[in-house]
Design a protein around this motif. Structure first.
Motif, PDB file in Angstrom:
ATOM      1  N   SER A 125       0.825  -1.217   0.000  1.00  0.00           N
ATOM      2  CA  SER A 125       0.000   0.000   0.000  1.00  0.00           C
ATOM      3  C   SER A 125       0.857   1.264   0.000  1.00  0.00           C
ATOM      4  O   SER A 125       0.584   2.219   0.720  1.00  0.00           O
ATOM      5  CB  SER A 125      -0.960   0.016   1.199  1.00  0.00           C
ATOM      6  N   THR A 126       1.896   1.252  -0.820  1.00  0.00           N
ATOM      7  CA  THR A 126       2.774   2.411  -0.951  1.00  0.00           C
ATOM      8  C   THR A 126       2.871   2.871  -2.404  1.00  0.00           C
ATOM      9  O   THR A 126       3.875   3.469  -2.789  1.00  0.00           O
ATOM     10  CB  THR A 126       4.199   2.080  -0.429  1.00  0.00           C
ATOM     11  N   LEU A 127       1.848   2.634  -3.198  1.00  0.00           N
ATOM     12  CA  LEU A 127       1.908   2.962  -4.621  1.00  0.00           C
ATOM     13  C   LEU A 127       2.177   4.449  -4.828  1.00  0.00           C
ATOM     14  O   LEU A 127       1.428   5.311  -4.364  1.00  0.00           O
ATOM     15  CB  LEU A 127       0.621   2.552  -5.321  1.00  0.00           C
ATOM     16  N   HIS A 128       3.274   4.737  -5.480  1.00  0.00           N
ATOM     17  CA  HIS A 128       3.709   6.102  -5.801  1.00  0.00           C
ATOM     18  C   HIS A 128       4.259   6.026  -7.225  1.00  0.00           C
ATOM     19  O   HIS A 128       5.347   5.481  -7.433  1.00  0.00           O
ATOM     20  CB  HIS A 128       4.782   6.542  -4.794  1.00  0.00           C
ATOM     21  N   PRO A 129       3.531   6.515  -8.226  1.00  0.00           N
ATOM     22  CA  PRO A 129       3.950   6.334  -9.618  1.00  0.00           C
ATOM     23  C   PRO A 129       5.412   6.668  -9.911  1.00  0.00           C
ATOM     24  O   PRO A 129       6.060   5.923 -10.653  1.00  0.00           O
ATOM     25  CB  PRO A 129       2.974   7.227 -10.393  1.00  0.00           C
ATOM     26  N   PRO A 130       5.983   7.730  -9.340  1.00  0.00           N
ATOM     27  CA  PRO A 130       7.403   7.973  -9.606  1.00  0.00           C
ATOM     28  C   PRO A 130       8.324   6.854  -9.109  1.00  0.00           C
ATOM     29  O   PRO A 130       9.479   6.771  -9.512  1.00  0.00           O
ATOM     30  CB  PRO A 130       7.689   9.282  -8.865  1.00  0.00           C
ATOM     31  N   GLY A 131       7.832   5.998  -8.246  1.00  0.00           N
ATOM     32  CA  GLY A 131       8.620   4.859  -7.793  1.00  0.00           C
ATOM     33  C   GLY A 131       9.035   3.959  -8.945  1.00  0.00           C
ATOM     34  O   GLY A 131      10.125   3.372  -8.926  1.00  0.00           O
ATOM     35  N   GLY A 132       8.192   3.845  -9.946  1.00  0.00           N
ATOM     36  CA  GLY A 132       8.560   3.060 -11.128  1.00  0.00           C
ATOM     37  C   GLY A 132       9.798   3.634 -11.796  1.00  0.00           C
ATOM     38  O   GLY A 132      10.689   2.895 -12.236  1.00  0.00           O
ATOM     39  N   ALA A 133       9.886   4.961 -11.857  1.00  0.00           N
ATOM     40  CA  ALA A 133      11.070   5.602 -12.430  1.00  0.00           C
ATOM     41  C   ALA A 133      12.285   5.396 -11.537  1.00  0.00           C
ATOM     42  O   ALA A 133      13.402   5.218 -12.022  1.00  0.00           O
ATOM     43  CB  ALA A 133      10.811   7.096 -12.639  1.00  0.00           C
ATOM     44  N   THR A 134      12.087   5.409 -10.236  1.00  0.00           N
ATOM     45  CA  THR A 134      13.187   5.171  -9.299  1.00  0.00           C
ATOM     46  C   THR A 134      13.781   3.781  -9.516  1.00  0.00           C
ATOM     47  O   THR A 134      15.004   3.616  -9.520  1.00  0.00           O
ATOM     48  CB  THR A 134      12.692   5.338  -7.845  1.00  0.00           C
ATOM     49  N   ALA A 135      12.923   2.787  -9.705  1.00  0.00           N
ATOM     50  CA  ALA A 135      13.396   1.422  -9.981  1.00  0.00           C
ATOM     51  C   ALA A 135      14.120   1.363 -11.320  1.00  0.00           C
ATOM     52  O   ALA A 135      15.173   0.723 -11.447  1.00  0.00           O
ATOM     53  CB  ALA A 135      12.225   0.446  -9.965  1.00  0.00           C
ATOM     54  N   LEU A 136      13.575   2.033 -12.318  1.00  0.00           N
ATOM     55  CA  LEU A 136      14.185   2.051 -13.647  1.00  0.00           C
ATOM     56  C   LEU A 136      15.553   2.736 -13.617  1.00  0.00           C
ATOM     57  O   LEU A 136      16.514   2.249 -14.220  1.00  0.00           O
ATOM     58  CB  LEU A 136      13.257   2.753 -14.641  1.00  0.00           C
TER      59      LEU A 136
END
Length: 187
Positions: A125-136
């Motif tokens: 329950s920590t969905l933060h769309p910029p997190g996808g960019a952080t992983a990338l």
């Protein structure tokens, strides 16, 4: 009774038409608050590495996207502290782990890091769309990011997320508008 293929296709594409009216533009005062918060946070993050004598760049692109959420839509679920900090840190952990421990090509690792970070954020329950960019970024960030290893999770990600959060707490609560407050919830 079974639907015929043309009906299914038509129904499928009809979903893509939208149909709702777009929301109106935000008033000037909300736009100014958004600008102020984003400017202060990104400026602070981008100059901090100079003062702390950090060799790697402290500013990463996903912080810009976080600024849009935290200062432009502070009441949004994705902008709350749990999502902001947790989403970035969890995604950084996923991205670094994928890059460090899996022997695949960069394209596959990139897709895996982003998709697994989404799964991890959903489950926590920590969905933060910029997190996808952080992983990338952990995968494609090049030598400056790769040389950090898991330190990437603490700096720039953890510290940068905390700076975004602190500035959001300070700026988003300056307004006299009772509807403009931050956060809506912590945990």
């Amino acid at each position: 009774m079974m639907l015929k293929k043309p009906v299914l296709i038509k129904t499928y594409f009809k979903k893509m038409t939208g149909g709702e009216k777009r929301p109106s533009r935000k008033p000037h005062h909300k736009i100014i608050w958004s600008w102020l918060g984003a400017f202060l946070a990104i400026y602070l993050i981008s100059t901090l590495h100079t003062y702390l004598d950090i060799n790697s760049s402290f500013l990463i692109a996903s912080f810009g996207a976080s600024a849009v959420l935290v200062y432009g839509a502070p009441q949004a679920e994705f902008a709350q502290p749990r999502n902001l900090v947790g989403g970035h840190i969890l995604s950084a952990l996923v991205g670094i782990s994928v890059y460090e421990y899996l022997p695949f090509d960069l394209s596959f690792l990139s897709a895996l890091a982003v998709s697994l970070s989404i799964v991890a954020m959903h489950y926590t329950s920590t969905l933060h769309p910029p997190g996808g960019a952080t992983a990338l970024i952990a995968v494609i960030g090049g030598d400056s990011i790769h040389s950090l290893g898991f330190e990437y999770v603490l700096s720039p990600i953890g510290l940068g997320s905390l700076i975004l959060l602190i500035v959001a707490l300070l700026v988003n609560n300056l307004s006299s508008n009772p509807k403009r407050h931050y956060p809506s919830y912590w945990w």
